[in-house]
Design a protein around this motif. Structure first.
Motif, PDB file in Angstrom:
ATOM      1  N   MET A  29      12.941  10.994  40.279  1.00 48.09           N
ATOM      2  CA  MET A  29      12.326  10.581  41.540  1.00 48.09           C
ATOM      3  C   MET A  29      12.235  11.732  42.539  1.00 48.09           C
ATOM      4  O   MET A  29      12.790  12.800  42.345  1.00 48.09           O
ATOM      5  CB  MET A  29      13.130   9.406  42.100  1.00 48.09           C
ATOM      6  N   GLY A  30      11.486  11.497  43.611  1.00 46.76           N
ATOM      7  CA  GLY A  30      11.163  12.541  44.574  1.00 46.76           C
ATOM      8  C   GLY A  30      12.063  12.605  45.794  1.00 46.76           C
ATOM      9  O   GLY A  30      13.133  11.982  45.856  1.00 46.76           O
ATOM     10  N   ASP A  57      19.587   8.260  40.220  1.00 47.88           N
ATOM     11  CA  ASP A  57      19.595   8.745  41.599  1.00 47.88           C
ATOM     12  C   ASP A  57      19.886  10.237  41.576  1.00 47.88           C
ATOM     13  O   ASP A  57      20.915  10.665  41.040  1.00 47.88           O
ATOM     14  CB  ASP A  57      20.679   8.044  42.426  1.00 47.88           C
ATOM     15  N   ASN A  58      18.988  11.036  42.161  1.00 50.03           N
ATOM     16  CA  ASN A  58      19.276  12.454  42.340  1.00 50.03           C
ATOM     17  C   ASN A  58      20.511  12.620  43.221  1.00 50.03           C
ATOM     18  O   ASN A  58      20.902  11.707  43.962  1.00 50.03           O
ATOM     19  CB  ASN A  58      18.098  13.160  43.019  1.00 50.03           C
ATOM     20  N   ARG A  59      21.130  13.775  43.148  1.00 46.77           N
ATOM     21  CA  ARG A  59      22.218  14.080  44.082  1.00 46.77           C
ATOM     22  C   ARG A  59      21.731  13.890  45.520  1.00 46.77           C
ATOM     23  O   ARG A  59      20.578  14.173  45.858  1.00 46.77           O
ATOM     24  CB  ARG A  59      22.735  15.503  43.879  1.00 46.77           C
ATOM     25  N   ASP A  60      22.576  13.391  46.373  1.00 51.31           N
ATOM     26  CA  ASP A  60      22.317  13.187  47.801  1.00 51.31           C
ATOM     27  C   ASP A  60      21.504  11.938  48.122  1.00 51.31           C
ATOM     28  O   ASP A  60      21.050  11.782  49.259  1.00 51.31           O
ATOM     29  CB  ASP A  60      21.645  14.416  48.435  1.00 51.31           C
ATOM     30  N   VAL A  61      21.307  11.049  47.155  1.00 50.44           N
ATOM     31  CA  VAL A  61      20.655   9.770  47.465  1.00 50.44           C
ATOM     32  C   VAL A  61      21.330   8.642  46.685  1.00 50.44           C
ATOM     33  O   VAL A  61      21.982   8.881  45.664  1.00 50.44           O
ATOM     34  CB  VAL A  61      19.144   9.751  47.129  1.00 50.44           C
ATOM     35  N   LEU A 115       9.775  13.898  30.007  1.00 51.55           N
ATOM     36  CA  LEU A 115      10.110  13.929  31.429  1.00 51.55           C
ATOM     37  C   LEU A 115       8.924  13.460  32.266  1.00 51.55           C
ATOM     38  O   LEU A 115       7.804  13.951  32.098  1.00 51.55           O
ATOM     39  CB  LEU A 115      10.512  15.338  31.853  1.00 51.55           C
ATOM     40  N   VAL A 116       9.196  12.521  33.172  1.00 50.33           N
ATOM     41  CA  VAL A 116       8.178  12.022  34.096  1.00 50.33           C
ATOM     42  C   VAL A 116       8.734  12.191  35.502  1.00 50.33           C
ATOM     43  O   VAL A 116       9.731  11.559  35.860  1.00 50.33           O
ATOM     44  CB  VAL A 116       7.852  10.537  33.833  1.00 50.33           C
ATOM     45  N   GLY A 117       8.134  13.067  36.292  1.00 49.89           N
ATOM     46  CA  GLY A 117       8.648  13.357  37.620  1.00 49.89           C
ATOM     47  C   GLY A 117       7.635  13.058  38.703  1.00 49.89           C
ATOM     48  O   GLY A 117       6.452  13.362  38.554  1.00 49.89           O
ATOM     49  N   ALA A 118       8.095  12.460  39.795  1.00 49.73           N
ATOM     50  CA  ALA A 118       7.239  12.148  40.933  1.00 49.73           C
ATOM     51  C   ALA A 118       7.604  13.029  42.123  1.00 49.73           C
ATOM     52  O   ALA A 118       8.783  13.114  42.490  1.00 49.73           O
ATOM     53  CB  ALA A 118       7.366  10.671  41.322  1.00 49.73           C
ATOM     54  N   SER A 119       6.606  13.706  42.711  1.00 50.17           N
ATOM     55  CA  SER A 119       6.797  14.541  43.892  1.00 50.17           C
ATOM     56  C   SER A 119       7.846  15.623  43.605  1.00 50.17           C
ATOM     57  O   SER A 119       7.653  16.441  42.719  1.00 50.17           O
ATOM     58  CB  SER A 119       7.184  13.656  45.080  1.00 50.17           C
ATOM     59  N   MET A 120       8.971  15.644  44.329  1.00 51.91           N
ATOM     60  CA  MET A 120      10.012  16.624  44.039  1.00 51.91           C
ATOM     61  C   MET A 120      10.499  16.486  42.597  1.00 51.91           C
ATOM     62  O   MET A 120      10.838  17.478  41.944  1.00 51.91           O
ATOM     63  CB  MET A 120      11.193  16.435  44.997  1.00 51.91           C
ATOM     64  N   SER A 141       3.660  15.162  35.457  1.00 53.02           N
ATOM     65  CA  SER A 141       3.892  15.563  36.843  1.00 53.02           C
ATOM     66  C   SER A 141       3.026  14.686  37.748  1.00 53.02           C
ATOM     67  O   SER A 141       1.800  14.770  37.717  1.00 53.02           O
ATOM     68  CB  SER A 141       3.541  17.045  37.018  1.00 53.02           C
ATOM     69  N   ILE A 142       3.662  13.830  38.538  1.00 54.97           N
ATOM     70  CA  ILE A 142       2.947  12.873  39.385  1.00 54.97           C
ATOM     71  C   ILE A 142       3.062  13.275  40.851  1.00 54.97           C
ATOM     72  O   ILE A 142       4.165  13.521  41.337  1.00 54.97           O
ATOM     73  CB  ILE A 142       3.494  11.447  39.196  1.00 54.97           C
ATOM     74  N   MET A 143       1.930  13.329  41.541  1.00 50.25           N
ATOM     75  CA  MET A 143       1.839  13.661  42.983  1.00 50.25           C
ATOM     76  C   MET A 143       2.784  14.800  43.355  1.00 50.25           C
ATOM     77  O   MET A 143       3.504  14.749  44.354  1.00 50.25           O
ATOM     78  CB  MET A 143       2.085  12.419  43.855  1.00 50.25           C
ATOM     79  N   SER A 144       2.762  15.854  42.528  1.00 49.26           N
ATOM     80  CA  SER A 144       3.653  16.985  42.730  1.00 49.26           C
ATOM     81  C   SER A 144       2.850  18.266  42.897  1.00 49.26           C
ATOM     82  O   SER A 144       1.625  18.243  42.998  1.00 49.26           O
ATOM     83  CB  SER A 144       4.621  17.090  41.550  1.00 49.26           C
ATOM     84  N   ALA A 145       3.559  19.409  42.919  1.00 48.13           N
ATOM     85  CA  ALA A 145       2.895  20.699  43.134  1.00 48.13           C
ATOM     86  C   ALA A 145       3.718  21.815  42.528  1.00 48.13           C
ATOM     87  O   ALA A 145       4.901  21.631  42.209  1.00 48.13           O
ATOM     88  CB  ALA A 145       2.690  20.954  44.626  1.00 48.13           C
ATOM     89  N   GLY A 146       3.096  22.974  42.374  1.00 54.92           N
ATOM     90  CA  GLY A 146       3.770  24.149  41.839  1.00 54.92           C
ATOM     91  C   GLY A 146       4.244  25.095  42.922  1.00 54.92           C
ATOM     92  O   GLY A 146       4.722  26.194  42.638  1.00 54.92           O
ATOM     93  N   ARG A 147       4.138  24.670  44.148  1.00 56.51           N
ATOM     94  CA  ARG A 147       4.613  25.503  45.255  1.00 56.51           C
ATOM     95  C   ARG A 147       4.961  24.618  46.444  1.00 56.51           C
ATOM     96  O   ARG A 147       4.458  23.499  46.575  1.00 56.51           O
ATOM     97  CB  ARG A 147       3.552  26.533  45.672  1.00 56.51           C
ATOM     98  N   ALA A 148       5.828  25.128  47.304  1.00 55.10           N
ATOM     99  CA  ALA A 148       6.244  24.383  48.482  1.00 55.10           C
ATOM    100  C   ALA A 148       5.161  24.451  49.547  1.00 55.10           C
ATOM    101  O   ALA A 148       4.408  25.421  49.614  1.00 55.10           O
ATOM    102  CB  ALA A 148       7.541  24.965  49.040  1.00 55.10           C
ATOM    103  N   PRO A 149       5.058  23.432  50.383  1.00 56.29           N
ATOM    104  CA  PRO A 149       4.088  23.496  51.473  1.00 56.29           C
ATOM    105  C   PRO A 149       4.473  24.557  52.484  1.00 56.29           C
ATOM    106  O   PRO A 149       5.664  24.865  52.661  1.00 56.29           O
ATOM    107  CB  PRO A 149       4.166  22.094  52.096  1.00 56.29           C
TER     108      PRO A 149
END
Length: 330
Positions: A29-30, A57-61, A115-120, A141-149
Motif C-alpha cells: 500500500m501507499g 501494514d507498512n511500517r508507521d501505519v 508484487l502489486v504496489g499502489a502509489s508509494m 505499479s498502480i498510480m505510482s512514479a519513478g521519481r519524487a514530486p
C-alpha cells in the motif's frame, strides 16, 4: 491478522487470502495508507482465481510498528539534501521499506512473489523488481512514479496539508478529515458514497493512524529522488496502471514509468483518481488477472526449463570427472 518482527526490530502486521501453496501476490500500500485500503473484494477475487494474496501494514501505519522515536523530520531538509546529492539524514528510506517486504516473503517461506504496489507501494515494488529479480515474478505499479514530486509542485502542498493532524484531534474530527481527503483525491468516474467513505475512515482511525508516520514516509519518498535509472534494470513482466484524473501523481508520470521499464504494458483508466474505489474493482481485477496469469505461465515455463537443464549440467560435469577423462583433463 498475524504479526512478525524483521531483523531490524520492525513489527509488521499482515493478512492472507487463499491457499499458501498457490502463487503468492503481495499487495503493497501507499503513503500513510493501511492494508485495509486494498478492497476485500479485490483480495477475494484474486484468491478465488488461484492466488495466495497477502496484504500488510507498512511500517508507521496501522498495526505495524510506529517509529515515534524519530519524531517529525523536515521535508525541506530532505529535499535540499537530495538535490545536493548528499545522504539525507532521515528515519528510513524506501529501500528499508523494500527490505520489509523481503522479510515478509521470508516469513511466509515464499521464494518469489508477484508484487502489486499502489502509489508509494509501487515505488517500493519497483525497487525490489530492480534489485531482487529472482524473487519477483511480476510487477504491477498502480498510480505510482519513478521519481519524487518536486517540492514546488502544488500537489505536494496538498500532501503536506493532508499530513496535518486535525484540531481538535478526536475520533469524529479525524474521520471527517479522512473523508474529505478521500473525496479530494478520489476517482471522478468511480465516486465512493458517504457510507463507503465513512467506513474506510473509521477503519483507518480505529486501526491506529499516525500523521507523523505519514510525514516520515513522505520524507522517505522525497529522499529517494529520481529512480528512473533503476527502472531500466527491471526485466520482470510489468504492468503500469494509472488514472487519467489522478490529482496527486499525474498520468504523465505513469507514462514515464512505463517508458522507463523494458517492455512494460501501460493502461490508463479514464476517470480514475488516486484511490481504489469498490466500483473500480472489477476493472482492476480483470487487468491484474490477465497480467498475473501471463507472467505466472512465463515464470513456470522458465522454472521448468532450469530444472530440466540442471540434471544435464550435472551429468556433463560427472563425465568430465570420469576416470577415463581425468588424464585428458590433466
Amino acid at each position: 491478522m498475524k504479526h512478525f518482527v524483521t531483523s531490524d526490530g520492525i513489527e509488521l502486521a499482515y493478512e492472507t487470502f487463499g491457499q499458501r501453496q498457490h502463487p503468492c501476490v503481495i499487495l503493497i500500500m501507499g503513503l500513510g495508507a493501511q492494508m485495509r485500503v486494498w478492497p476485500d473484494s479485490l483480495c477475494q477475487l484474486l484468491s478465488n482465481k488461484g492466488y495466495f494474496v497477502v496484504r500488510f501494514d507498512n511500517r508507521d501505519v496501522g498495526h505495524s510498528s510506529h517509529l515515534k522515536q524519530h519524531g517529525s523530520p523536515s521535508l525541506l531538509k530532505a529535499w535540499v539534501q537530495q538535490k545536493m546529492q548528499r545522504k539525507a539524514q532521515i528515519p528510513y528510506t524506501l529501500k528499508d521499506m523494500s527490505r520489509d517486504v523481503v522479510a515478509l516473503m521470508d516469513t511466509l517461506e515464499t521464494d518469489s512473489a508477484h508484487l502489486v504496489g499502489a502509489s508509494m507501494g509501487g515505488m517500493i515494488a519497483q525497487i525490489l523488481a530492480a534489485k531482487k529479480r529472482k524473487r519477483v515474478r511480476s510487477l504491477t505499479s498502480i498510480m505510482s512514479a519513478g521519481r519524487a514530486p518536486g517540492l514546488p509542485d502544488p500537489k505536494l502542498k496538498v500532501l503536506l496539508q493532508l499530513a496535518k493532524r486535525p484540531t481538535p484531534f478526536n475520533r469524529e474530527a479525524s474521520i471527517r478529515y479522512t473523508m474529505r481527503m478521500n473525496r479530494l483525491i478520489g476517482s471522478p468516474a468511480y465516486p465512493m458514497d458517504e457510507m463507503e467513505l465513512r467506513q474506510l475512515a473509521e477503519t483507518s482511525f480505529d486501526r491506529a493512524g499516525s500523521p507523523c508516520g505519514f510525514k516520515r514516509q513522505l520524507v522517505a519518498i522525497t529522499a529517494a529522488g529520481d529512480r528512473r535509472h533503476l527502472l531500466k534494470k527491471i526485466k520482470t513482466p510489468t504492468l503500469v496502471i494509472h488514472g487519467s484524473d489522478d490529482p496527486l501523481i499525474p498520468a504523465r508520470l505513469g507514462q514515464d514509468t512505463a517508458r522507463s521499464i523494458r517492455k512494460a504494458k501501460l493502461k490508463i483508466i479514464p476517470g480514475m483518481g488516486h484511490d481504489l474505489p469498490p466500483a473500480l474493482v472489477p476493472k482492476l481485477g480483470k487487468l491484474l488477472l490477465k497480467h498475473l496469469n501471463k507472467a505466472e505461465k512465463k515464470w513456470q515455463k522458465r522454472t521448468q526449463k532450469r530444472l530440466t537443464e540442471q540434471p544435464q549440467q550435472h551429468a556433463a560435469a560427472n563425465d568430465k570427472l570420469a576416470p577415463g577423462n581425468i588424464h585428458q583433463l590433466s
